[in-house]
Design an enzyme around this catalytic site. Sequence first.
Site, PDB file in Angstrom:
ATOM      1  N   GLN A 106       0.826  -1.201   0.000  1.00 33.67           N
ATOM      2  CA  GLN A 106       0.000   0.000   0.000  1.00 33.67           C
ATOM      3  C   GLN A 106       0.860   1.251   0.000  1.00 33.67           C
ATOM      4  OE1 GLN A 106      -1.176   0.422   4.641  1.00 33.67           O
ATOM      5  NE2 GLN A 106      -1.773  -1.549   3.702  1.00 33.67           N
ATOM      6  N   HIS A 108       0.324   5.739   1.023  1.00 32.65           N
ATOM      7  CA  HIS A 108      -0.543   6.810   1.528  1.00 32.65           C
ATOM      8  C   HIS A 108      -0.197   8.120   0.829  1.00 32.65           C
ATOM      9  CE1 HIS A 108      -1.447   3.912   4.599  1.00 32.65           C
ATOM     10  NE2 HIS A 108      -0.259   3.998   5.146  1.00 32.65           N
ATOM     11  N   GLU A 126       3.783   8.165   8.823  1.00 36.05           N
ATOM     12  CA  GLU A 126       3.672   7.357  10.034  1.00 36.05           C
ATOM     13  C   GLU A 126       5.023   6.859  10.515  1.00 36.05           C
ATOM     14  OE1 GLU A 126       0.896   4.611   8.395  1.00 36.05           O
ATOM     15  OE2 GLU A 126       2.401   3.308   7.533  1.00 36.05           O
ATOM     16  N   HIS A 184       4.791   0.409   0.974  1.00 38.15           N
ATOM     17  CA  HIS A 184       5.201  -0.316   2.170  1.00 38.15           C
ATOM     18  C   HIS A 184       4.183  -1.382   2.541  1.00 38.15           C
ATOM     19  CE1 HIS A 184       2.441   2.806   3.661  1.00 38.15           C
ATOM     20  NE2 HIS A 184       2.140   1.946   4.624  1.00 38.15           N
ATOM     21  N   ARG A 204      -4.516   0.650  -1.573  1.00 37.66           N
ATOM     22  CA  ARG A 204      -3.981  -0.706  -1.734  1.00 37.66           C
ATOM     23  C   ARG A 204      -3.553  -0.931  -3.183  1.00 37.66           C
ATOM     24  NH1 ARG A 204      -8.819  -2.370   0.508  1.00 37.66           N
ATOM     25  NH2 ARG A 204      -8.780  -2.410   2.768  1.00 37.66           N
TER      26      ARG A 204
END
Length: 336
Positions: A106, A108, A126, A184, A204
Amino acid sequence: MTNKNTNWKYNRPFLLKPAGKDYLWGGSRLNDDFAKGIDLEPLAETWECSTHPDGPSLAASGEHAGKLLTEVLKEHPEYLGTHPHTDGELPILIKFIDARQDLSVQVHPDDDYAREHENGSLGKTEMWYVMDATKDARLIYGFYHDIDKETLRQSLEQGTVEKYLQKVPVKKDDVFYIEAGTVHAIGAGALIAEVQESSNLTYRMYDYNRVDKYGRHRELHIEKALEVANLHGSAEPRQPMRVLRYKKGCASELLCRCKYFQVERQLINTERYREMADIRTGSNSFQVLLCIGGCGVLFEENGESLNFFKGDCLFLPADSVPLKIHGRAQMLKVSC
């Protein structure tokens, strides 16, 4: 005589109760090891400190017990402090993740893309702290070499993308910073504490052709993923240099500092001292204490106390009452 009630003008800490997620790749360790008591199987994630509408946490102690954290912060925006400029919204989301199986590959989006294409949402950068990992645990972090969009698209359609993805071994106590745009995936066997922007945007790219409990394939978001993914080859991530700093009853080390959050690991051990470790937030930011091992007691100056155990999450508002910690515990301290 000093009136102890004068200190009640300061803000008081409280425990949080998480929301749970039953994603198909999850396991049972969050219930087994952290006594979450959440009736989900599998239990893949617990959103420990969250105001995101997809999984808000609850205040679980003190005067706000039973209220959504979202509601508490709307009533008391001063709890956030002066630094987070988010119009009264909590800017971060903190999770536990139990990966019994591999997570999907996936990516982001960053804030600019999310703002333009996802109704003003935040993007998602993150950080992962590995609480435990099996001997063969791996994570995916970017690509071994540069790759172009068409090659990547074809490899996703043909199911051959894994040969391009950089796989990195992980072990307990590792730290990984995952910037928005980095392709990642957390691999099977990893137990993770995650600190991220307050966002639930995940594109995804590849999900191993799995089906959920209803026999359905999970949705992929390949075109959006191709728009935001960093397609350059990545160096294998190195562990940051970490230096323990000691004070009576507590040692701490910086794990990650970025424009969205700061994360420290704290080792609390007051067994050898007759004095407890001091803690207090200033006016600039709240703090979140995530107990990843051990247990202890948080004491307020007026004598009130709050017990915490492995797996608990405590919210310390900005301008908190003076606090002391007694016990033996390992904690992640998060601020903005």
